[in-house]
Design an enzyme around this catalytic site. Structure first.
Site, short mmCIF file in Angstrom:
data_model
loop_
_atom_site.label_atom_id
_atom_site.label_comp_id
_atom_site.label_asym_id
_atom_site.label_seq_id
_atom_site.Cartn_x
_atom_site.Cartn_y
_atom_site.Cartn_z
N ASP A 1 10.93 18.75 -66.41
CA ASP A 1 10.30 18.03 -67.52
C ASP A 1 10.73 18.60 -68.87
O ASP A 1 9.94 19.22 -69.58
CB ASP A 1 8.78 18.05 -67.37
N ASP B 1 3.01 -1.87 -61.05
CA ASP B 1 2.78 -3.26 -61.44
C ASP B 1 3.02 -4.21 -60.25
O ASP B 1 3.30 -3.76 -59.13
CB ASP B 1 3.70 -3.60 -62.63
N ARG C 1 8.81 7.96 -61.24
CA ARG C 1 8.48 6.86 -62.14
C ARG C 1 7.05 6.35 -61.98
O ARG C 1 6.49 5.76 -62.88
CB ARG C 1 9.51 5.74 -61.92
N LYS C 2 6.49 6.52 -60.81
CA LYS C 2 5.12 6.05 -60.54
C LYS C 2 4.92 4.60 -60.96
O LYS C 2 4.05 4.26 -61.76
CB LYS C 2 4.08 6.93 -61.24
N PHE C 3 5.72 3.71 -60.37
CA PHE C 3 5.55 2.28 -60.62
C PHE C 3 4.14 1.85 -60.24
O PHE C 3 3.55 2.40 -59.30
CB PHE C 3 6.56 1.48 -59.78
N GLY D 1 4.88 -6.94 -57.78
CA GLY D 1 6.22 -6.87 -57.21
C GLY D 1 7.32 -7.37 -58.12
O GLY D 1 8.36 -6.72 -58.28
N ASN D 2 7.10 -8.52 -58.74
CA ASN D 2 8.16 -9.11 -59.57
C ASN D 2 8.49 -8.22 -60.77
O ASN D 2 9.66 -8.06 -61.14
CB ASN D 2 7.73 -10.50 -60.06
N LYS E 1 13.80 16.59 -59.55
CA LYS E 1 12.87 15.53 -59.94
C LYS E 1 12.90 15.33 -61.45
O LYS E 1 12.78 16.29 -62.20
CB LYS E 1 11.45 15.88 -59.49
N THR E 2 13.05 14.08 -61.85
CA THR E 2 13.15 13.75 -63.28
C THR E 2 11.99 12.86 -63.74
O THR E 2 11.34 12.17 -62.94
CB THR E 2 14.46 12.97 -63.55
#
Ligand code: 5BU
Length: 260
Positions: free
Chosen positions: A39, A97, A93-95, A99-100, A61-62
């Protein structure tokens, strides 16, 4: 016999996912179950850290969105260092949202994460569609996904039935290779666990982070990979010496688990 009683080499040999096979083989080759959480806020610092600490880690890890001077040359150079030092890249990134939207965020934008990150992760709060969306982009590229079954911070809400849902979804979706969390969650499909919030000394930070030792995480809880950030490159530390120390602590915790 539980996967936590098998060697990383044995698990790599029998694993069905090519990326996890590669990961376990790397871990065995380098005798490292250490991932660095890098980090830092500039391209030069990130590449410098990758070159110094790269020899001691299995996964780098980035958080690519904290780099102030990000450009595509950064990921080209990072990929070259990954080849030079034999590590995988994990964009944390911990998405979160639908799926699209996550398809667009994962494959496109200025970061094009799917083009260079072997591993990424997501929350399952939106339901299974998030996994399907990410899989449409990542599976053709041979990538792998971790689900955030738990977090390391004080008061985190991923517990009980929510954590169990993560486990069910991981088992049911081929693109998922494992979890972020504090322990081994299941014996199905040899899903791996990577654990942040690991430190040899510090007990936490001022913003809710909580640290546990490699022995608690790997020997007692059966996690596979420790993720360490400030413990390695924090103020006044020698990152190479600390990376060597954490690598040894993580590996010894694993050997102790095998001997139990
Ligand atoms: P530290 O410096 O060792 O505290 O860094 C921990 C890293 O792991 C940092 O990049 C966090 O974003 C990341 N992290 C975490 O600390 N806890 C979590 O539950 C998850 C990620 Br998921």
């Amino acid at each position: 016999v539980s996967y936590s009683q098998m060697t990383y080499a044995q698990r790599g040999e029998q694993h069905s996912h090519p990326l996890v096979k590669q990961l376990f083989a790397t871990m065995e080759r380098k005798k490292s179950n250490l991932s660095l959480a890098a980090d830092v806020s500039t391209k030069a610092e990130l590449l410098g850290l990758a070159d110094k600490v790269g020899p001691y880690v299995c996964v780098f890890k980035t958080h690519v969105d904290v780099i102030s001077d990000f450009d595509s040359d950064l990921v080209d150079q990072l990929a070259a260092l990954a080849a030079k030092h034999d590590f995988l890249i994990f964009e944390d990134r911990k998405f979160a949202d639908i799926g699209n939207t996550v398809k667009l965020q994962y494959g496109g934008g200025m970061y094009r994460i799917a083009d260079w990150a072997h591993i990424t992760n997501c929350h399952v709060i939106p339901g299974e569609g998030i996994i399907q969306g990410l899989a449409e982009v990542g599976m053709p590229k041979g990538r792998g996904l971790l689900l955030l079954a738990e977090m390391s911070s004080k008061g985190m809400l991923a517990t009980g039935a929510y954590t169990e849902k993560n486990v069910d979804m991981a088992i049911a979706n081929e693109f998922v290779i494992g979890f972020i969390g504090s322990r081994r969650f299941t014996e199905e499909r040899d899903l791996i666990t990577m654990t942040p919030g690991v430190g040899l000394h510090a007990s936490g930070d001022a913003l809710g982070q909580q640290y546990r030792t490699p022995e608690m995480i790997v020997t007692e809880n059966g996690s596979d990979i420790i993720i360490v950030g400030r413990g390695i490159y924090g103020a006044g530390k020698d990152p190479i010496a600390e990376a060597q120390r954490y690598r040894e602590a993580g590996w010894n915790a694993y050997l102790k688990r095998l001997a139990q």
